[in-house]
Design an enzyme around this catalytic site. Structure first.
Site, PDB file in Angstrom:
ATOM      1  N   ASP B   6       8.401 -30.190  30.898  1.00 57.12           N
ATOM      2  CA  ASP B   6       8.740 -31.610  30.251  1.00 57.12           C
ATOM      3  C   ASP B   6       8.924 -32.696  31.331  1.00 57.12           C
ATOM      4  O   ASP B   6       9.510 -32.283  32.527  1.00 57.12           O
ATOM      5  CB  ASP B   6       9.634 -31.500  29.134  1.00 57.12           C
ATOM      6  CG  ASP B   6       9.998 -32.677  28.362  1.00 57.12           C
ATOM      7  OD1 ASP B   6       8.974 -33.639  28.173  1.00 57.12           O
ATOM      8  OD2 ASP B   6      11.035 -32.902  28.171  1.00 57.12           O
ATOM      9  N   ASP B   8      10.320 -36.128  30.664  1.00 61.04           N
ATOM     10  CA  ASP B   8      11.705 -37.124  30.150  1.00 61.04           C
ATOM     11  C   ASP B   8      12.705 -36.121  30.064  1.00 61.04           C
ATOM     12  O   ASP B   8      12.881 -35.315  28.998  1.00 61.04           O
ATOM     13  CB  ASP B   8      11.200 -37.953  29.114  1.00 61.04           C
ATOM     14  CG  ASP B   8      10.307 -38.859  29.107  1.00 61.04           C
ATOM     15  OD1 ASP B   8      10.504 -39.650  30.407  1.00 61.04           O
ATOM     16  OD2 ASP B   8       9.356 -38.926  28.483  1.00 61.04           O
ATOM     17  N   ASP B 133      13.961 -30.523  26.666  1.00 63.10           N
ATOM     18  CA  ASP B 133      15.158 -30.779  26.146  1.00 63.10           C
ATOM     19  C   ASP B 133      15.281 -31.087  24.753  1.00 63.10           C
ATOM     20  O   ASP B 133      16.443 -31.274  24.131  1.00 63.10           O
ATOM     21  CB  ASP B 133      15.653 -32.173  26.837  1.00 63.10           C
ATOM     22  CG  ASP B 133      14.837 -33.368  26.558  1.00 63.10           C
ATOM     23  OD1 ASP B 133      13.445 -33.089  26.793  1.00 63.10           O
ATOM     24  OD2 ASP B 133      15.284 -34.350  26.026  1.00 63.10           O
TER      25      ASP B 133
END
Lengths: 173, 173
Positions: B6, B8, B133
């Site tokens: 990922d 961000d 996240d």
């Protein structure tokens, strides 16, 4: 069932936009019929097109592509029964992606950003079917591939070729 | 082995940019330490941030996000041994995608557009690992999920939590 649907030359008639823009920029008069019936003229066209191919990276190029016939009607029917993802190899064209999202919102508003994928390769996306005009996206794909007929894929023999959205409707519905 | 990473709050410290911009736009002085140690202050911050959340859709927002510590070094080592795809849920933010590609080219130039994916959902992408996240991206994922520690995911208990890229290095290399 999960179905991946390509954009360019499957939902959107990108080849027609490219043909029209090539003619406009170079003052030529190639027609789609010529390209589909004469390999020599196609070769000549492709060489000329290659000199203006940079237009694909211009802002606005992907904003106004015409629709492929019957795509709206059949995709809506598929969407009512199946999990649909639009999967476009668009990361090569960084300015195309917000234009492609707007284009999808205009013609396929029920898809939305959550079911849209922009990528380079497609082989790592798991689905039952992929509908695509490029052999490279069908090879190594885990599900079944439907090759959407296009001038540039006439040499491909290995996959089920479909010529229209009506034909896809009879296969998948 | 295929690994999805990922962007961000995994490669890019997007939460820090959001915190700084929120403070700047609202004249507040929230600190990361406060948000990490006080659920009450985090709640107050989140309510205020929600009033300026529209900034995520502004042109330029994703262009200058700071790097997460050690991400460059460890991703390069992973890339030498494994098939890496960067997978960012960026289609929600149409103007972010060309900025994200430029950001990746700056800090991870060996990835390229061919191994970058912008999408909504991630569950249909097949890989051995995902580093993310957000719980929603680990649930239903077929491989193993590593939850990259963040203020907003402290409530998640089901997945292997990693606190740094150095920790990921010890797990995956």
């Amino acid at each position: 069932m999960r179905i991946l649907i390509d954009m360019d030359d499957v939902l959107a008639d990108t080849s027609l936009k490219i043909l029209n823009e090539t003619n406009k920029r170079l003052g030529t008069n190639f027609t789609r019929e010529q390209l589909n019936t004469s390999p020599e003229i196609y070769k000549e066209y492709y060489e000329k097109y290659s000199t203006v191919r940079g237009m694909l990276w211009e802002k606005g190029f992907f904003a106004d592509i015409p629709l492929i016939q019957d795509a709206q009607e059949v995709v809506q029917k598929l969407h009512a029964k199946h999990e649909i993802f639009i999967v476009s190899a668009a990361t090569e064209f960084p300015l195309s992606m917000d234009e492609k999202l707007e284009w999808l919102d205009k013609y396929f508003p029920y898809i939305g950003w959550s079911h849209t994928v922009f990528c380079g390769h497609k082989w790592m996306i798991k689905a039952d079917y992929i509908i695509d005009d490029h052999e490279k996206n069908l090879i190594n794909f885990e599900g079944k591939g439907l090759l959407f007929n296009a001038t540039h894929n006439q040499h491909v023999k290995e996959f089920t070729r479909v010529h229209s959205w009506k034909e896809i409707e009879t296969i998948l519905l």
